[in-house]
Motif scaffolding. Structure first.
Motif, PDB file in Angstrom:
ATOM      1  N   SER B  24       0.848  -1.195   0.000  1.00  0.00           N
ATOM      2  CA  SER B  24       0.000   0.000   0.000  1.00  0.00           C
ATOM      3  C   SER B  24       0.884   1.246   0.000  1.00  0.00           C
ATOM      4  O   SER B  24       2.000   1.213   0.524  1.00  0.00           O
ATOM      5  CB  SER B  24      -0.940   0.007   1.199  1.00  0.00           C
ATOM      6  OG  SER B  24      -0.207   0.028   2.408  1.00  0.00           O
ATOM      7  N   ASP B  27       0.463   8.164  -1.382  1.00  0.00           N
ATOM      8  CA  ASP B  27       0.252   9.213  -2.382  1.00  0.00           C
ATOM      9  C   ASP B  27      -0.041   8.559  -3.724  1.00  0.00           C
ATOM     10  O   ASP B  27       0.806   7.855  -4.270  1.00  0.00           O
ATOM     11  CB  ASP B  27       1.506  10.096  -2.477  1.00  0.00           C
ATOM     12  CG  ASP B  27       1.339  11.279  -3.417  1.00  0.00           C
ATOM     13  OD1 ASP B  27       2.234  12.132  -3.444  1.00  0.00           O
ATOM     14  OD2 ASP B  27       0.301  11.359  -4.118  1.00  0.00           O
ATOM     15  N   SER B  28      -1.224   8.791  -4.264  1.00  0.00           N
ATOM     16  CA  SER B  28      -1.631   8.119  -5.507  1.00  0.00           C
ATOM     17  C   SER B  28      -1.041   8.769  -6.760  1.00  0.00           C
ATOM     18  O   SER B  28      -1.244   8.274  -7.864  1.00  0.00           O
ATOM     19  CB  SER B  28      -3.155   8.092  -5.613  1.00  0.00           C
ATOM     20  OG  SER B  28      -3.659   9.409  -5.669  1.00  0.00           O
ATOM     21  N   ALA B  29      -0.294   9.866  -6.613  1.00  0.00           N
ATOM     22  CA  ALA B  29       0.312  10.546  -7.776  1.00  0.00           C
ATOM     23  C   ALA B  29       1.590   9.829  -8.180  1.00  0.00           C
ATOM     24  O   ALA B  29       2.695  10.323  -7.948  1.00  0.00           O
ATOM     25  CB  ALA B  29       0.600  12.002  -7.429  1.00  0.00           C
ATOM     26  N   SER B  52       0.858   3.477 -14.335  1.00  0.00           N
ATOM     27  CA  SER B  52      -0.298   3.978 -13.588  1.00  0.00           C
ATOM     28  C   SER B  52      -1.607   3.823 -14.370  1.00  0.00           C
ATOM     29  O   SER B  52      -2.687   3.769 -13.784  1.00  0.00           O
ATOM     30  CB  SER B  52      -0.096   5.440 -13.212  1.00  0.00           C
ATOM     31  OG  SER B  52       0.029   6.239 -14.372  1.00  0.00           O
ATOM     32  N   SER B  53      -1.505   3.723 -15.695  1.00  0.00           N
ATOM     33  CA  SER B  53      -2.705   3.578 -16.522  1.00  0.00           C
ATOM     34  C   SER B  53      -3.152   2.123 -16.639  1.00  0.00           C
ATOM     35  O   SER B  53      -4.219   1.839 -17.203  1.00  0.00           O
ATOM     36  CB  SER B  53      -2.439   4.125 -17.927  1.00  0.00           C
ATOM     37  OG  SER B  53      -1.336   3.450 -18.505  1.00  0.00           O
ATOM     38  N   ARG B  55      -4.028  -1.802 -14.977  1.00  0.00           N
ATOM     39  CA  ARG B  55      -4.627  -2.393 -13.789  1.00  0.00           C
ATOM     40  C   ARG B  55      -3.862  -3.632 -13.341  1.00  0.00           C
ATOM     41  O   ARG B  55      -3.898  -3.977 -12.164  1.00  0.00           O
ATOM     42  CB  ARG B  55      -6.063  -2.778 -14.064  1.00  0.00           C
ATOM     43  CG  ARG B  55      -6.853  -1.630 -14.579  1.00  0.00           C
ATOM     44  CD  ARG B  55      -7.885  -1.012 -13.732  1.00  0.00           C
ATOM     45  NE  ARG B  55      -8.543  -1.674 -12.691  1.00  0.00           N
ATOM     46  CZ  ARG B  55      -9.029  -1.010 -11.632  1.00  0.00           C
ATOM     47  NH1 ARG B  55      -8.828   0.271 -11.547  1.00  0.00           N
ATOM     48  NH2 ARG B  55      -9.685  -1.631 -10.694  1.00  0.00           N
ATOM     49  N   ASP B  67      -4.334  -0.701  -7.937  1.00  0.00           N
ATOM     50  CA  ASP B  67      -5.503   0.156  -7.766  1.00  0.00           C
ATOM     51  C   ASP B  67      -4.993   1.486  -7.247  1.00  0.00           C
ATOM     52  O   ASP B  67      -4.806   1.666  -6.033  1.00  0.00           O
ATOM     53  CB  ASP B  67      -6.503  -0.482  -6.795  1.00  0.00           C
ATOM     54  CG  ASP B  67      -7.771   0.360  -6.659  1.00  0.00           C
ATOM     55  OD1 ASP B  67      -8.781  -0.165  -6.157  1.00  0.00           O
ATOM     56  OD2 ASP B  67      -7.765   1.534  -7.058  1.00  0.00           O
ATOM     57  N   LYS B  68      -4.748   2.414  -8.169  1.00  0.00           N
ATOM     58  CA  LYS B  68      -4.120   3.671  -7.789  1.00  0.00           C
ATOM     59  C   LYS B  68      -5.004   4.490  -6.868  1.00  0.00           C
ATOM     60  O   LYS B  68      -4.517   5.121  -5.926  1.00  0.00           O
ATOM     61  CB  LYS B  68      -3.801   4.476  -9.056  1.00  0.00           C
ATOM     62  CG  LYS B  68      -2.536   5.286  -8.959  1.00  0.00           C
ATOM     63  CD  LYS B  68      -2.192   5.919 -10.285  1.00  0.00           C
ATOM     64  CE  LYS B  68      -3.067   7.118 -10.562  1.00  0.00           C
ATOM     65  NZ  LYS B  68      -2.446   8.022 -11.558  1.00  0.00           N
ATOM     66  N   SER B  69      -6.304   4.458  -7.104  1.00  0.00           N
ATOM     67  CA  SER B  69      -7.207   5.296  -6.315  1.00  0.00           C
ATOM     68  C   SER B  69      -7.220   4.901  -4.849  1.00  0.00           C
ATOM     69  O   SER B  69      -7.351   5.757  -3.963  1.00  0.00           O
ATOM     70  CB  SER B  69      -8.619   5.239  -6.895  1.00  0.00           C
ATOM     71  OG  SER B  69      -9.098   3.913  -6.840  1.00  0.00           O
ATOM     72  N   SER B  70      -7.067   3.603  -4.574  1.00  0.00           N
ATOM     73  CA  SER B  70      -7.059   3.159  -3.175  1.00  0.00           C
ATOM     74  C   SER B  70      -5.643   3.022  -2.634  1.00  0.00           C
ATOM     75  O   SER B  70      -5.455   2.709  -1.456  1.00  0.00           O
ATOM     76  CB  SER B  70      -7.793   1.828  -3.034  1.00  0.00           C
ATOM     77  OG  SER B  70      -7.077   0.788  -3.676  1.00  0.00           O
ATOM     78  N   GLY B  71      -4.641   3.229  -3.479  1.00  0.00           N
ATOM     79  CA  GLY B  71      -3.246   3.135  -3.032  1.00  0.00           C
ATOM     80  C   GLY B  71      -2.819   1.722  -2.694  1.00  0.00           C
ATOM     81  O   GLY B  71      -2.122   1.511  -1.693  1.00  0.00           O
TER      82      GLY B  71
END
Lengths: 111, 118
Positions: B24, B27-29, B52-53, B55, B67-71
């Motif tokens: 985990s 920072d999702s950036a 990052s693009s 899955r 899952d970038k949004s949830s880190g």
């Protein structure tokens, strides 16, 4: 391609001595890195370079110096070795946002 | 400041079992996430890189998801073998767009030490 190569593989230094750890990559990577790894402490970045002639400090730069005169080579200089610099040193390289590759490491002991 | 956490720190499984390693990040950036393997006394070997693009990425018995949004990222190892015994590290890369702290650098987790018992 040989990838990332490091010399020497092992070295024992006395306190106060100096040495240079060599790192060479033959993949035309623009970014190069030096890390140290201590047991249970994870990898810590010492210095990095984004291209020939450009270097910057990482998390633990004290006691070390670097230079990058060519794309291929990124030597790490230890001045006045101290027991706290006993560690395994890894060099790494990457091209832009692509995969990062590591060398086999140099195991350094300072007595 | 980006922080990467890997749980569990150590894992022991019998040969043949499927397993999941977790990573985990705060920072999702990020540009991408990379999984490495480290054998005792050796350097790091790259296993999989996920941009990052993307899955997920697959290589042989390994499948990594992102899952970038949830880190979160997971590394799935199918039909584990004793030769899979090693420490597995994940690392995230944020690039250098804003030249902020941590630019151009990988941020590593401390790893999961995997033992596969014959």
């Amino acid at each position: 391609n040989a990838g990332v190569t490091q010399t020497p593989k092992f070295r024992i230094l006395k306190i106060g001595q100096s040495m240079t750890l060599q790192c060479t990559q033959d993949m035309n990577h623009n970014y190069m890195y030096w890390y140290r790894q201590d047991p249970g402490m994870g990898l810590k970045l010492i210095y990095y370079s984004v291209g020939a002639g450009i270097t910057d400090k990482g998390e633990v730069p004290n006691g070390y110096n670097v230079s990058r005169s060519t794309t291929e080579d990124f030597p790490l200089r230890l001045e006045l070795a101290a027991p706290s610099q006993t560690s395994v040193y890894f060099c790494a390289s990457r091209y832009g946002v692509n995969e990062q590759f590591f060398g086999p490491g140099t195991r350094l002991t300072v007595l | 400041k980006q922080e990467v956490t890997q749980i569990p720190a150590a894992l022991s499984v019998p040969e043949g079992e499927n397993l999941v390693l977790n990573c985990s990040f705060t920072d999702s950036a990020i540009y991408n996430l990379q999984w490495f393997r480290q054998d005792p006394g050796k350097g790091l070997t790259s296993l999989l890189l996920i941009q990052s693009s993307q899955r997920e990425q697959t290589s042989g018995r390994l499948n990594a998801s992102l899952d970038k949004s949830s880190g979160r990222s997971t590394l799935y190892i199918a039909a584990s073998q004793p030769g899979d015994s090693a420490t597995y590290l994940c690392a995230v890369y944020r690039g250098g767009v804003d030249s902020g702290a941590g630019s151009y650098q990988l941020t590593f987790g401390k790893g999961t030490k995997l033992s596969v018992i014959p």
